[in-house]
Motif scaffolding. Structure first.
Motif, PDB file in Angstrom:
ATOM      1  N   GLN A   1     -45.517 -43.546 -29.316  1.00  0.00           N
ATOM      2  CA  GLN A   1     -44.950 -42.760 -28.233  1.00  0.00           C
ATOM      3  C   GLN A   1     -45.354 -41.509 -27.504  1.00  0.00           C
ATOM      4  O   GLN A   1     -44.657 -40.770 -26.824  1.00  0.00           O
ATOM      5  CB  GLN A   1     -43.461 -42.606 -28.218  1.00  0.00           C
ATOM      6  N   LYS A   2     -46.486 -40.881 -28.154  1.00  0.00           N
ATOM      7  CA  LYS A   2     -46.935 -39.684 -27.762  1.00  0.00           C
ATOM      8  C   LYS A   2     -47.920 -39.935 -26.355  1.00  0.00           C
ATOM      9  O   LYS A   2     -47.514 -40.694 -25.599  1.00  0.00           O
ATOM     10  CB  LYS A   2     -48.027 -39.103 -28.953  1.00  0.00           C
ATOM     11  N   MET A   3     -48.630 -38.855 -26.127  1.00  0.00           N
ATOM     12  CA  MET A   3     -49.487 -38.706 -25.091  1.00  0.00           C
ATOM     13  C   MET A   3     -50.647 -39.694 -24.947  1.00  0.00           C
ATOM     14  O   MET A   3     -50.839 -40.347 -25.809  1.00  0.00           O
ATOM     15  CB  MET A   3     -49.825 -37.376 -24.618  1.00  0.00           C
ATOM     16  N   ILE A   4     -51.558 -39.641 -24.084  1.00  0.00           N
ATOM     17  CA  ILE A   4     -52.448 -40.669 -24.029  1.00  0.00           C
ATOM     18  C   ILE A   4     -53.479 -40.938 -24.973  1.00  0.00           C
ATOM     19  O   ILE A   4     -53.702 -41.605 -25.382  1.00  0.00           O
ATOM     20  CB  ILE A   4     -53.234 -40.054 -22.600  1.00  0.00           C
ATOM     21  N   GLY A   5     -53.900 -39.674 -25.360  1.00  0.00           N
ATOM     22  CA  GLY A   5     -54.893 -39.547 -26.435  1.00  0.00           C
ATOM     23  C   GLY A   5     -54.602 -40.140 -27.790  1.00  0.00           C
ATOM     24  O   GLY A   5     -55.080 -41.080 -28.274  1.00  0.00           O
ATOM     25  N   ASP A   6     -53.161 -39.789 -28.037  1.00  0.00           N
ATOM     26  CA  ASP A   6     -52.561 -40.594 -29.336  1.00  0.00           C
ATOM     27  C   ASP A   6     -52.379 -42.055 -29.016  1.00  0.00           C
ATOM     28  O   ASP A   6     -52.678 -42.890 -30.063  1.00  0.00           O
ATOM     29  CB  ASP A   6     -51.204 -39.646 -29.712  1.00  0.00           C
ATOM     30  N   VAL A   7     -52.000 -42.266 -28.149  1.00  0.00           N
ATOM     31  CA  VAL A   7     -51.616 -43.947 -27.651  1.00  0.00           C
ATOM     32  C   VAL A   7     -53.017 -44.494 -27.670  1.00  0.00           C
ATOM     33  O   VAL A   7     -53.256 -45.715 -28.514  1.00  0.00           O
ATOM     34  CB  VAL A   7     -51.082 -44.060 -26.233  1.00  0.00           C
TER      35      VAL A   7
ATOM     36  N   TYR B   1     -47.253 -53.661 -29.118  1.00  0.00           N
ATOM     37  CA  TYR B   1     -47.641 -52.331 -29.190  1.00  0.00           C
ATOM     38  C   TYR B   1     -46.620 -51.631 -28.077  1.00  0.00           C
ATOM     39  O   TYR B   1     -46.787 -51.836 -26.974  1.00  0.00           O
ATOM     40  CB  TYR B   1     -49.287 -52.019 -28.633  1.00  0.00           C
ATOM     41  N   LEU B   2     -45.866 -50.625 -28.727  1.00  0.00           N
ATOM     42  CA  LEU B   2     -44.719 -50.074 -27.978  1.00  0.00           C
ATOM     43  C   LEU B   2     -45.154 -48.779 -27.686  1.00  0.00           C
ATOM     44  O   LEU B   2     -45.552 -47.862 -28.556  1.00  0.00           O
ATOM     45  CB  LEU B   2     -43.450 -49.862 -28.810  1.00  0.00           C
ATOM     46  N   VAL B   3     -45.339 -48.526 -26.217  1.00  0.00           N
ATOM     47  CA  VAL B   3     -45.710 -47.121 -25.818  1.00  0.00           C
ATOM     48  C   VAL B   3     -44.849 -46.533 -24.563  1.00  0.00           C
ATOM     49  O   VAL B   3     -44.140 -47.587 -24.015  1.00  0.00           O
ATOM     50  CB  VAL B   3     -47.177 -47.145 -25.457  1.00  0.00           C
TER      51      VAL B   3
ATOM     52  N   PRO C   1     -51.721 -47.530 -18.638  1.00  0.00           N
ATOM     53  CA  PRO C   1     -53.160 -47.790 -17.908  1.00  0.00           C
ATOM     54  C   PRO C   1     -54.296 -47.678 -18.770  1.00  0.00           C
ATOM     55  O   PRO C   1     -55.403 -48.216 -18.778  1.00  0.00           O
ATOM     56  CB  PRO C   1     -53.214 -46.772 -16.809  1.00  0.00           C
ATOM     57  N   VAL C   2     -54.076 -46.879 -20.031  1.00  0.00           N
ATOM     58  CA  VAL C   2     -55.025 -46.701 -21.028  1.00  0.00           C
ATOM     59  C   VAL C   2     -55.406 -47.802 -21.657  1.00  0.00           C
ATOM     60  O   VAL C   2     -56.260 -47.866 -22.477  1.00  0.00           O
ATOM     61  CB  VAL C   2     -55.110 -45.224 -21.758  1.00  0.00           C
TER      62      VAL C   2
ATOM     63  N   LEU D   1     -43.000 -56.947 -39.457  1.00  0.00           N
ATOM     64  CA  LEU D   1     -43.532 -55.823 -39.940  1.00  0.00           C
ATOM     65  C   LEU D   1     -43.609 -54.825 -38.773  1.00  0.00           C
ATOM     66  O   LEU D   1     -43.954 -54.941 -37.493  1.00  0.00           O
ATOM     67  CB  LEU D   1     -45.226 -55.870 -40.220  1.00  0.00           C
ATOM     68  N   VAL D   2     -43.189 -53.527 -39.054  1.00  0.00           N
ATOM     69  CA  VAL D   2     -43.167 -52.517 -37.989  1.00  0.00           C
ATOM     70  C   VAL D   2     -44.056 -51.390 -38.650  1.00  0.00           C
ATOM     71  O   VAL D   2     -43.852 -50.757 -39.642  1.00  0.00           O
ATOM     72  CB  VAL D   2     -41.738 -51.725 -37.802  1.00  0.00           C
ATOM     73  N   VAL D   3     -44.992 -50.858 -37.561  1.00  0.00           N
ATOM     74  CA  VAL D   3     -45.817 -49.816 -38.180  1.00  0.00           C
ATOM     75  C   VAL D   3     -45.522 -48.650 -37.229  1.00  0.00           C
ATOM     76  O   VAL D   3     -45.739 -48.679 -35.894  1.00  0.00           O
ATOM     77  CB  VAL D   3     -47.453 -50.133 -37.982  1.00  0.00           C
ATOM     78  N   ASP D   4     -44.707 -47.827 -37.731  1.00  0.00           N
ATOM     79  CA  ASP D   4     -44.549 -46.419 -36.698  1.00  0.00           C
ATOM     80  C   ASP D   4     -45.463 -45.340 -37.028  1.00  0.00           C
ATOM     81  O   ASP D   4     -45.231 -44.592 -37.953  1.00  0.00           O
ATOM     82  CB  ASP D   4     -42.953 -46.026 -37.317  1.00  0.00           C
ATOM     83  N   ALA D   5     -46.185 -45.145 -36.014  1.00  0.00           N
ATOM     84  CA  ALA D   5     -47.322 -44.043 -36.200  1.00  0.00           C
ATOM     85  C   ALA D   5     -46.738 -42.878 -35.386  1.00  0.00           C
ATOM     86  O   ALA D   5     -47.338 -41.851 -35.289  1.00  0.00           O
ATOM     87  CB  ALA D   5     -48.594 -44.544 -35.358  1.00  0.00           C
ATOM     88  N   TYR D   6     -45.455 -42.892 -34.541  1.00  0.00           N
ATOM     89  CA  TYR D   6     -44.962 -41.856 -33.973  1.00  0.00           C
ATOM     90  C   TYR D   6     -44.094 -41.036 -34.827  1.00  0.00           C
ATOM     91  O   TYR D   6     -44.406 -39.727 -34.949  1.00  0.00           O
ATOM     92  CB  TYR D   6     -44.311 -42.724 -32.788  1.00  0.00           C
ATOM     93  N   GLY D   7     -42.980 -41.624 -35.534  1.00  0.00           N
ATOM     94  CA  GLY D   7     -42.238 -40.944 -36.518  1.00  0.00           C
ATOM     95  C   GLY D   7     -41.368 -39.932 -36.368  1.00  0.00           C
ATOM     96  O   GLY D   7     -41.178 -38.894 -36.900  1.00  0.00           O
TER      97      GLY D   7
END
Length: 354
Positions: free
Chosen positions: A8-14, A35-37, A43-44, A82-88
């Protein structure tokens, strides 16, 4: 198998975190991957084949506890395996918890460790030129001994219709492939990530003098005055090459225009990540407080190169890391003279042979 990846971060992280989806697709080819964003970053990642659905996290979920709770219930109903949480962060912590997935993976934080069935420790140093940003994300999928053999580059996918529309737009503005076309990331996402305006103007002057290229500015409507201020600081000859009013009116339009550029040069941020995902050459000017090794993805000193104040004046930092110097960013920028930046830009452009 149903998998949910959260970023859920900004464009570069997503954009960068799409490699998690691609890695999961390779490991679980028959799985359904969502993919949750945040809505603004959609758009990216449109047209990306490595996940099945985009799950939007809307602003209203942040503004209303009732709507956020309703969203959490919908996540629970999806019955992810399975959930992969890259935001944390708190929101994704709650999403992970409410999912009730038997497997939940995230990066280690002592205060959220209990929410996940597996936590991954970030490594402080890269083992390849992919950067820590890439390698640590891949650790959410692969064991340590498989990281170097499974490096993935983020990718942006465009339709032929989108590319043709952008080409027509450029031609209508008298921009053709007869001359190089360079996108300038003139402004960062905030003042502490933005090279001083007069410095940037001199960099752009050098680019035009070296390449005689057509120049586009990357800016959003709210940044127009600042972009114009930089334009006004360039020389008259440079201004003849700048197509100031040619820019994407939306994020997706910017991406399609960027796909026709020969290179992107400027402040570190989402635009650099998008250029790399389009396989475009990049030259990045890092903010003095950003840790270069975290985001200098796939730098080889040729197609992708960068400069950082620490490269030239490490004594300014003492024992502190660049990130610890965040509050002194504007002061540090004063030391990031164009005498350091311009020779590097000139050498890069000459090697690129535009």
């Amino acid at each position: 198998m149903k998998i949910l990846v959260i970023q859920q971060k900004m464009i570069g992280d997503v954009l960068t975190s799409t490699i998690i989806c691609e890695a999961l697709r390779k490991e679980h080819p028959n799985a359904t991957i969502d993919y949750l964003v945040n809505s603004s970053t959609k758009p990216v990642i449109q047209e990306n084949p490595f996940f099945d659905h985009i799950v939007e996290f809307k602003n209203e979920y942040r503004n209303s506890k009732k709507k956020f709770y309703a969203f959490l219930i919908e996540i629970k109903k999806s019955k992810y395996d399975l959930v992969v949480d890259a935001y944390g962060k708190l929101e994704s912590n709650l999403i992970s918890y409410f999912s009730k997935a038997p497997e939940k993976v995230s990066f280690y934080k002592w205060y959220t460790r209990f929410l996940y069935s597996k936590v991954i420790y970030r490594k402080p140093e890269p083992v390849t030129n992919a950067s820590i940003a890439i390698e640590n994300r891949l650790r959410l999928v692969y064991p340590e001994d498989k990281i170097t053999s499974n490096i993935i580059r983020p990718k942006i996918f465009l339709t032929e219709e989108e590319k043709n529309k952008a080409e027509s737009y450029l031609k209508n503005n008298k921009i053709t492939s007869e001359k190089p076309l360079i996108m300038i990331s003139v402004l960062g996402s905030e003042i502490r990530k933005t090279l001083p305006f007069d410095y940037m103007a001199k960099v752009i002057d050098e680019i035009v003098e070296t390449t005689n290229a057509n120049i586009l500015f990357n800016y959003i409507p709210s940044q127009e005055n600042d972009a114009k201020a930089i334009y006004d600081l360039t020389t008259g000859n440079t201004q003849k090459q700048i197509h100031f009013n040619v820019f994407g009116k939306s994020l997706r339009e910017f991406i399609t225009i960027l796909s026709h550029c020969d290179a992107l040069i400027g402040n570190e941020g989402g635009a650099v990540n998008m250029a790399k995902a389009l396989d475009k050459p990049t030259f990045t000017i890092f903010s003095p407080w950003i840790i270069k090794k975290d985001w200098n993805m796939f730098e080889d000193g040729a197609k992708h190169d960068s400069v950082h104040l620490y490269d030239f004046k490490p004594e300014l930092y003492g024992d502190k890391t660049p990130k610890e110097m965040k509050d002194k960013a504007l002061e540090l920028y004063k030391n990031f003279s164009t005498e350091f930046i311009i020779p590097s830009v000139r050498s890069y452009l000459q090697n690129l042979k535009l």
